[in-house]
Scaffold this motif. Sequence first.
Motif, PDB file in Angstrom:
ATOM      1  N   GLU A  86      14.236  -1.832  -7.339  1.00  0.00           N
ATOM      2  CA  GLU A  86      14.529  -0.702  -7.218  1.00  0.00           C
ATOM      3  C   GLU A  86      14.420  -0.154  -5.732  1.00  0.00           C
ATOM      4  N   LEU A  87      13.394  -0.599  -5.052  1.00  0.00           N
ATOM      5  CA  LEU A  87      13.595  -0.098  -3.582  1.00  0.00           C
ATOM      6  C   LEU A  87      14.702  -0.936  -2.644  1.00  0.00           C
ATOM      7  N   LEU A  88      15.128  -1.898  -3.338  1.00  0.00           N
ATOM      8  CA  LEU A  88      16.124  -2.917  -2.605  1.00  0.00           C
ATOM      9  C   LEU A  88      17.382  -2.105  -2.939  1.00  0.00           C
ATOM     10  N   ALA A  89      17.449  -1.644  -4.215  1.00  0.00           N
ATOM     11  CA  ALA A  89      18.673  -0.853  -4.452  1.00  0.00           C
ATOM     12  C   ALA A  89      19.057   0.452  -3.606  1.00  0.00           C
ATOM     13  N   GLY A  90      17.699   1.159  -3.575  1.00  0.00           N
ATOM     14  CA  GLY A  90      17.619   2.430  -2.833  1.00  0.00           C
ATOM     15  C   GLY A  90      18.040   2.054  -1.514  1.00  0.00           C
ATOM     16  N   LEU A  91      17.417   0.912  -1.125  1.00  0.00           N
ATOM     17  CA  LEU A  91      17.746   0.626   0.517  1.00  0.00           C
ATOM     18  C   LEU A  91      19.184   0.446   0.754  1.00  0.00           C
TER      19      LEU A  91
ATOM     20  N   SER B 272       0.947  -1.186   0.018  1.00  0.00           N
ATOM     21  CA  SER B 272       0.061   0.055   0.042  1.00  0.00           C
ATOM     22  C   SER B 272       0.908   1.252   0.152  1.00  0.00           C
ATOM     23  N   HIS B 273       1.975   1.141   0.677  1.00  0.00           N
ATOM     24  CA  HIS B 273       2.640   2.278   0.963  1.00  0.00           C
ATOM     25  C   HIS B 273       3.856   2.597  -0.206  1.00  0.00           C
ATOM     26  N   TYR B 274       4.360   1.729  -0.905  1.00  0.00           N
ATOM     27  CA  TYR B 274       5.291   1.806  -2.045  1.00  0.00           C
ATOM     28  C   TYR B 274       4.815   1.427  -3.118  1.00  0.00           C
ATOM     29  N   GLY B 275       3.799   0.659  -3.374  1.00  0.00           N
ATOM     30  CA  GLY B 275       3.147   0.406  -4.705  1.00  0.00           C
ATOM     31  C   GLY B 275       2.859   1.561  -5.529  1.00  0.00           C
ATOM     32  N   MET B 276       2.383   1.211  -6.816  1.00  0.00           N
ATOM     33  CA  MET B 276       2.135   2.003  -7.830  1.00  0.00           C
ATOM     34  C   MET B 276       0.371   1.949  -7.952  1.00  0.00           C
ATOM     35  N   GLU B 277      -0.243   3.185  -7.819  1.00  0.00           N
ATOM     36  CA  GLU B 277      -1.732   3.110  -8.016  1.00  0.00           C
ATOM     37  C   GLU B 277      -1.988   2.792  -9.572  1.00  0.00           C
ATOM     38  N   SER B 278      -2.900   1.909  -9.857  1.00  0.00           N
ATOM     39  CA  SER B 278      -3.521   1.454 -11.125  1.00  0.00           C
ATOM     40  C   SER B 278      -5.121   1.551 -11.026  1.00  0.00           C
ATOM     41  N   GLY B 279      -5.565   2.459 -11.091  1.00  0.00           N
ATOM     42  CA  GLY B 279      -7.188   2.504 -10.999  1.00  0.00           C
ATOM     43  C   GLY B 279      -7.525   2.323  -9.361  1.00  0.00           C
TER      44      GLY B 279
END
Length: 94
Positions: A44-49, A25-32
């Motif tokens: 991408e999140l893991l690389a940023g982490l 819910s927090h990091y996902g992308m909204e699609s409808g």
Amino acid sequence: MARTRHMHQRMGQRGVTSRLVDLTSHYGMESGDRIVLDRKNVEELLAGLETFRKDLLSIHEKGGLVVIESGETQITVYRIDSFNHKKKATYAKH
């Protein structure tokens, strides 16, 4: 956010914990009306982490940092242990 009985049943059946739902819910992308957290986004999140972890380790090695700000302006930065009270006393004697 409230969850339906159906949601709780599906979470149990699919081995999905509340923490995983919250992360999606927090990091996902909204699609409808859906929120999607796919493998690419997770990578991408893991690389940023990992970058975040390296930066924190760098600050840790320095003993911590202090940033001085006034309003929206950053004025200076220094290591927490950079101010030596003994040196201050030595300079004051001269």
